[in-house]
Write a protein that holds these residues in place. Structure first.
Motif, PDB file in Angstrom:
ATOM      1  N   MET A   1    -131.771  22.291  95.264  1.00 36.59           N
ATOM      2  CA  MET A   1    -130.635  22.978  94.793  1.00 36.59           C
ATOM      3  C   MET A   1    -130.219  23.924  96.150  1.00 36.59           C
ATOM      4  SD  MET A   1    -129.982  25.609  91.699  1.00 36.59           S
ATOM      5  CE  MET A   1    -128.288  26.491  91.642  1.00 36.59           C
ATOM      6  N   HIS A   2    -128.994  23.949  96.590  1.00 34.89           N
ATOM      7  CA  HIS A   2    -128.534  24.806  97.423  1.00 34.89           C
ATOM      8  C   HIS A   2    -127.859  26.081  96.978  1.00 34.89           C
ATOM      9  CE1 HIS A   2    -129.554  21.924 100.687  1.00 34.89           C
ATOM     10  NE2 HIS A   2    -128.934  21.024 100.166  1.00 34.89           N
ATOM     11  N   PHE A   3    -128.469  27.056  96.919  1.00 36.95           N
ATOM     12  CA  PHE A   3    -128.023  28.240  96.507  1.00 36.95           C
ATOM     13  C   PHE A   3    -127.187  29.043  97.387  1.00 36.95           C
ATOM     14  CE2 PHE A   3    -128.606  32.763  94.369  1.00 36.95           C
ATOM     15  CZ  PHE A   3    -127.893  32.302  93.225  1.00 36.95           C
ATOM     16  N   GLN A   4    -125.781  28.523  97.585  1.00 43.91           N
ATOM     17  CA  GLN A   4    -125.045  29.253  98.555  1.00 43.91           C
ATOM     18  C   GLN A   4    -123.658  29.379  98.142  1.00 43.91           C
ATOM     19  OE1 GLN A   4    -125.909  29.867 101.779  1.00 43.91           O
ATOM     20  NE2 GLN A   4    -127.957  28.756 101.570  1.00 43.91           N
ATOM     21  N   LEU A   5    -122.799  30.445  98.482  1.00 48.41           N
ATOM     22  CA  LEU A   5    -121.563  30.672  98.103  1.00 48.41           C
ATOM     23  C   LEU A   5    -120.631  29.335  98.234  1.00 48.41           C
ATOM     24  CD1 LEU A   5    -120.768  34.304  99.450  1.00 48.41           C
ATOM     25  CD2 LEU A   5    -121.788  33.522  97.250  1.00 48.41           C
ATOM     26  N   THR A   6    -119.729  29.172  97.343  1.00 50.37           N
ATOM     27  CA  THR A   6    -118.725  28.103  97.432  1.00 50.37           C
ATOM     28  C   THR A   6    -117.749  28.479  98.277  1.00 50.37           C
ATOM     29  OG1 THR A   6    -117.474  28.806  95.560  1.00 50.37           O
ATOM     30  CG2 THR A   6    -119.410  27.530  94.968  1.00 50.37           C
ATOM     31  N   GLN A   7    -116.968  27.541  98.804  1.00 46.32           N
ATOM     32  CA  GLN A   7    -115.770  27.877  99.438  1.00 46.32           C
ATOM     33  C   GLN A   7    -114.935  28.966  98.911  1.00 46.32           C
ATOM     34  OE1 GLN A   7    -113.824  24.352 100.906  1.00 46.32           O
ATOM     35  NE2 GLN A   7    -112.331  25.557 101.968  1.00 46.32           N
ATOM     36  N   ASP A   8    -114.729  28.693  97.572  1.00 47.01           N
ATOM     37  CA  ASP A   8    -113.762  29.656  96.771  1.00 47.01           C
ATOM     38  C   ASP A   8    -114.384  31.034  96.812  1.00 47.01           C
ATOM     39  OD1 ASP A   8    -111.804  27.611  96.506  1.00 47.01           O
ATOM     40  OD2 ASP A   8    -112.475  27.296  94.568  1.00 47.01           O
ATOM     41  N   GLN A   9    -115.629  31.124  96.767  1.00 46.23           N
ATOM     42  CA  GLN A   9    -116.166  32.444  96.760  1.00 46.23           C
ATOM     43  C   GLN A   9    -116.141  33.208  97.766  1.00 46.23           C
ATOM     44  OE1 GLN A   9    -120.012  31.142  95.057  1.00 46.23           O
ATOM     45  NE2 GLN A   9    -119.603  31.952  93.068  1.00 46.23           N
ATOM     46  N   ARG A  10    -116.590  32.380  98.931  1.00 44.12           N
ATOM     47  CA  ARG A  10    -116.400  33.098 100.391  1.00 44.12           C
ATOM     48  C   ARG A  10    -114.794  33.315 100.766  1.00 44.12           C
ATOM     49  NH1 ARG A  10    -119.929  28.548 101.614  1.00 44.12           N
ATOM     50  NH2 ARG A  10    -118.236  27.371 102.548  1.00 44.12           N
ATOM     51  N   ALA A  11    -113.916  32.596 100.278  1.00 42.60           N
ATOM     52  CA  ALA A  11    -112.558  33.007 100.500  1.00 42.60           C
ATOM     53  C   ALA A  11    -112.080  34.474  99.665  1.00 42.60           C
ATOM     54  CB  ALA A  11    -111.675  31.716 100.035  1.00 42.60           C
ATOM     55  N   LEU A  12    -112.689  34.509  98.439  1.00 41.32           N
ATOM     56  CA  LEU A  12    -112.586  35.553  97.647  1.00 41.32           C
ATOM     57  C   LEU A  12    -113.083  36.810  98.262  1.00 41.32           C
ATOM     58  CD1 LEU A  12    -111.781  37.147  94.988  1.00 41.32           C
ATOM     59  CD2 LEU A  12    -114.129  36.448  94.180  1.00 41.32           C
ATOM     60  N   ARG A  13    -114.477  36.735  98.891  1.00 43.51           N
ATOM     61  CA  ARG A  13    -115.114  37.779  99.662  1.00 43.51           C
ATOM     62  C   ARG A  13    -114.272  38.297 100.635  1.00 43.51           C
ATOM     63  NH1 ARG A  13    -120.176  35.673 102.824  1.00 43.51           N
ATOM     64  NH2 ARG A  13    -118.221  34.890 103.911  1.00 43.51           N
ATOM     65  N   ASP A  14    -113.862  37.173 101.644  1.00 45.78           N
ATOM     66  CA  ASP A  14    -113.076  37.629 103.063  1.00 45.78           C
ATOM     67  C   ASP A  14    -111.935  38.176 102.476  1.00 45.78           C
ATOM     68  OD1 ASP A  14    -115.395  36.452 104.293  1.00 45.78           O
ATOM     69  OD2 ASP A  14    -114.481  34.455 104.680  1.00 45.78           O
ATOM     70  N   GLY A  15    -111.169  37.671 101.644  1.00 42.68           N
ATOM     71  CA  GLY A  15    -109.764  38.221 101.173  1.00 42.68           C
ATOM     72  C   GLY A  15    -110.079  39.570 100.804  1.00 42.68           C
ATOM     73  N   THR A  16    -110.861  40.053  99.899  1.00 38.38           N
ATOM     74  CA  THR A  16    -111.351  41.322  99.448  1.00 38.38           C
ATOM     75  C   THR A  16    -111.539  42.223 100.434  1.00 38.38           C
ATOM     76  OG1 THR A  16    -112.237  40.450  97.287  1.00 38.38           O
ATOM     77  CG2 THR A  16    -112.464  42.843  97.638  1.00 38.38           C
ATOM     78  N   ARG A  17    -112.245  41.798 101.667  1.00 38.80           N
ATOM     79  CA  ARG A  17    -112.690  42.469 102.794  1.00 38.80           C
ATOM     80  C   ARG A  17    -111.388  42.884 103.411  1.00 38.80           C
ATOM     81  NH1 ARG A  17    -117.784  41.130 106.471  1.00 38.80           N
ATOM     82  NH2 ARG A  17    -118.728  41.461 104.376  1.00 38.80           N
ATOM     83  N   GLU A  18    -110.522  41.745 103.491  1.00 43.30           N
ATOM     84  CA  GLU A  18    -109.391  42.036 104.414  1.00 43.30           C
ATOM     85  C   GLU A  18    -108.200  42.927 103.551  1.00 43.30           C
ATOM     86  OE1 GLU A  18    -105.557  39.570 106.202  1.00 43.30           O
ATOM     87  OE2 GLU A  18    -107.269  38.442 105.530  1.00 43.30           O
ATOM     88  N   LEU A  19    -108.151  42.993 102.283  1.00 44.56           N
ATOM     89  CA  LEU A  19    -107.462  43.838 101.342  1.00 44.56           C
ATOM     90  C   LEU A  19    -107.839  45.362 101.539  1.00 44.56           C
ATOM     91  CD1 LEU A  19    -105.469  44.249  99.208  1.00 44.56           C
ATOM     92  CD2 LEU A  19    -107.143  43.878  97.626  1.00 44.56           C
ATOM     93  N   LEU A  20    -109.247  45.468 101.466  1.00 38.92           N
ATOM     94  CA  LEU A  20    -109.758  46.794 101.321  1.00 38.92           C
ATOM     95  C   LEU A  20    -109.544  47.300 102.859  1.00 38.92           C
ATOM     96  CD1 LEU A  20    -112.939  46.801  99.332  1.00 38.92           C
ATOM     97  CD2 LEU A  20    -110.650  47.338  98.673  1.00 38.92           C
ATOM     98  N   ALA A  21    -109.747  46.580 103.990  1.00 39.05           N
ATOM     99  CA  ALA A  21    -109.559  47.029 105.423  1.00 39.05           C
ATOM    100  C   ALA A  21    -108.117  47.553 105.610  1.00 39.05           C
ATOM    101  CB  ALA A  21    -109.871  46.078 106.367  1.00 39.05           C
ATOM    102  N   GLY A  22    -107.238  46.830 104.958  1.00 41.23           N
ATOM    103  CA  GLY A  22    -105.617  47.181 105.031  1.00 41.23           C
ATOM    104  C   GLY A  22    -105.320  48.349 104.219  1.00 41.23           C
TER     105      GLY A  22
END
Length: 332
Positions: A1-22
């Motif tokens: 089992m590969h316990f990794q973030l999904t593509q959607d979860q990575r996008a959510l994380r990156d989008g949240t970081r960008e939102l908060l940075a702005g």
């Protein structure tokens, strides 16, 4: 089992970081130190972005995601030192009207802890007090815990003007506090208190994880840029070891927090909070050490991470409680 973030979860994380940075960059962070009152416009922007309605079903106007995604969002909030009762509003978005959209700010207090502390009292439109529901079994989700307190709990809502409180000095300049001395228990709120307490503990751990990871980045950047004796301080073995230890703490805490978000086990949540608290506090201390004399100054941001870590470590399950629960789990 590969316990990794999904593509959607990575996008959510990156989008949240960008939102908060702005919306909450360093200039606004430093401005908030002098004036910690919450920006209502920014709070509504967070609501419009789905920050608080993340776990509400889509038919109720929410985003329809789960606890692992909420952990990722709160981790980014901790990384940015975003102030405000974020955990309370995330958990109460479906119970109190106006919270999901960011139109209303709600506080959440633990009634059985002394002192009973209320974050951002001047900014909250309502205060929710939870009592009981703290007992839990060693391996269950918390709902199977033995004893009446483990199975039950109560919650009460109150308008701010009906709450008696006294001033309380906060170690974190971004988080004003008041000590609640009396709150009328006349308006009960239907909440699953054991679950709410468990999830509040995990989301607080996620904030601690974000801060721990951020202080690793700050220490490494400073170690690369700062020179002594004609070489970057990061080339010195003692500094290398400090930074490596910081990374190890943060990654161990990350594994524990992410795993607890999936299992939702009471024991896993307890371990995650204990490890995340340790990582946040110890990493902030070591980050300050890497910065040297500069790290002790008010102008550096390191002290803000340390003070927030101290504050969060004293919320929900504190270290001594977590250690007792984990010890009980080992001998159960």
């Amino acid at each position: 089992m590969h316990f990794q973030l999904t593509q959607d979860q990575r996008a959510l994380r990156d989008g949240t970081r960008e939102l908060l940075a702005g919306r909450f960059g360093r200039d606004r962070l430093r401005a908030a130190v002098g004036d910690p009152a919450l920006d209502r416009a920014r709070w509504r922007e967070l609501g419009a972005a789905g920050f608080f309605a993340l776990r509400l079903p889509e038919e109720a106007g929410g985003v329809g995601l789960g606890l692992p995604e909420a952990v990722l969002v709160l981790e980014e909030a901790g990384r940015a030192l975003l102030p405000g009762p974020l955990v309370a509003c995330q958990l109460l978005a479906g119970a109190v009207d106006g919270v999901a959209s960011g139109e209303k700010i709600v506080g959440l207090c633990e009634g059985q802890r002394e002192p009973v502390l209320w974050e951002h009292p001047a900014d909250c439109d309502e205060l929710i007090l939870v009592e009981g529901g703290a007992g839990r079994s060693a391996h269950g989700s918390g709902d199977e815990a033995g004893g009446a307190q483990g199975r039950t709990g109560s919650a009460y809502r109150s308008a701010p003007d009906r709450v008696a409180c006294a001033p309380f000095a906060s170690v974190d300049p971004l988080t004003p506090l008041a000590r609640v001395t009396d709150l009328p228990r006349t308006e009960p709120l239907a909440l699953e208190v054991p679950r709410l307490r468990r999830e509040a503990t995990l989301l607080t751990a996620a904030q601690q994880l974000g801060s721990a990871a951020r202080t690793v980045e700050m220490a490494v950047r400073h170690a690369r840029e700062r020179e002594q004796f004609g070489a970057p301080v990061g080339s010195f073995q003692a500094v290398k070891h400090l930074c490596a230890q910081m990374l190890v703490r943060a990654e161990i805490a990350r594994s524990a927090v992410y795993a607890a978000a999936v299992t939702e086990s009471a024991l896993d949540v307890t371990a995650a909070k204990l490890l995340a608290d340790e990582a946040a506090v110890a990493n902030a201390r070591d980050c300050l050490q890497v910065h040297g004399g500069m790290g002790f100054t008010w102008e550096a941001d390191v002290h803000l991470h340390l003070k927030r870590a101290w504050l969060r470590a004293a919320r929900w399950e504190v270290a001594r409680e977590a250690e007792e629960l984990l010890a009980a789990g080992l001998i159960a």
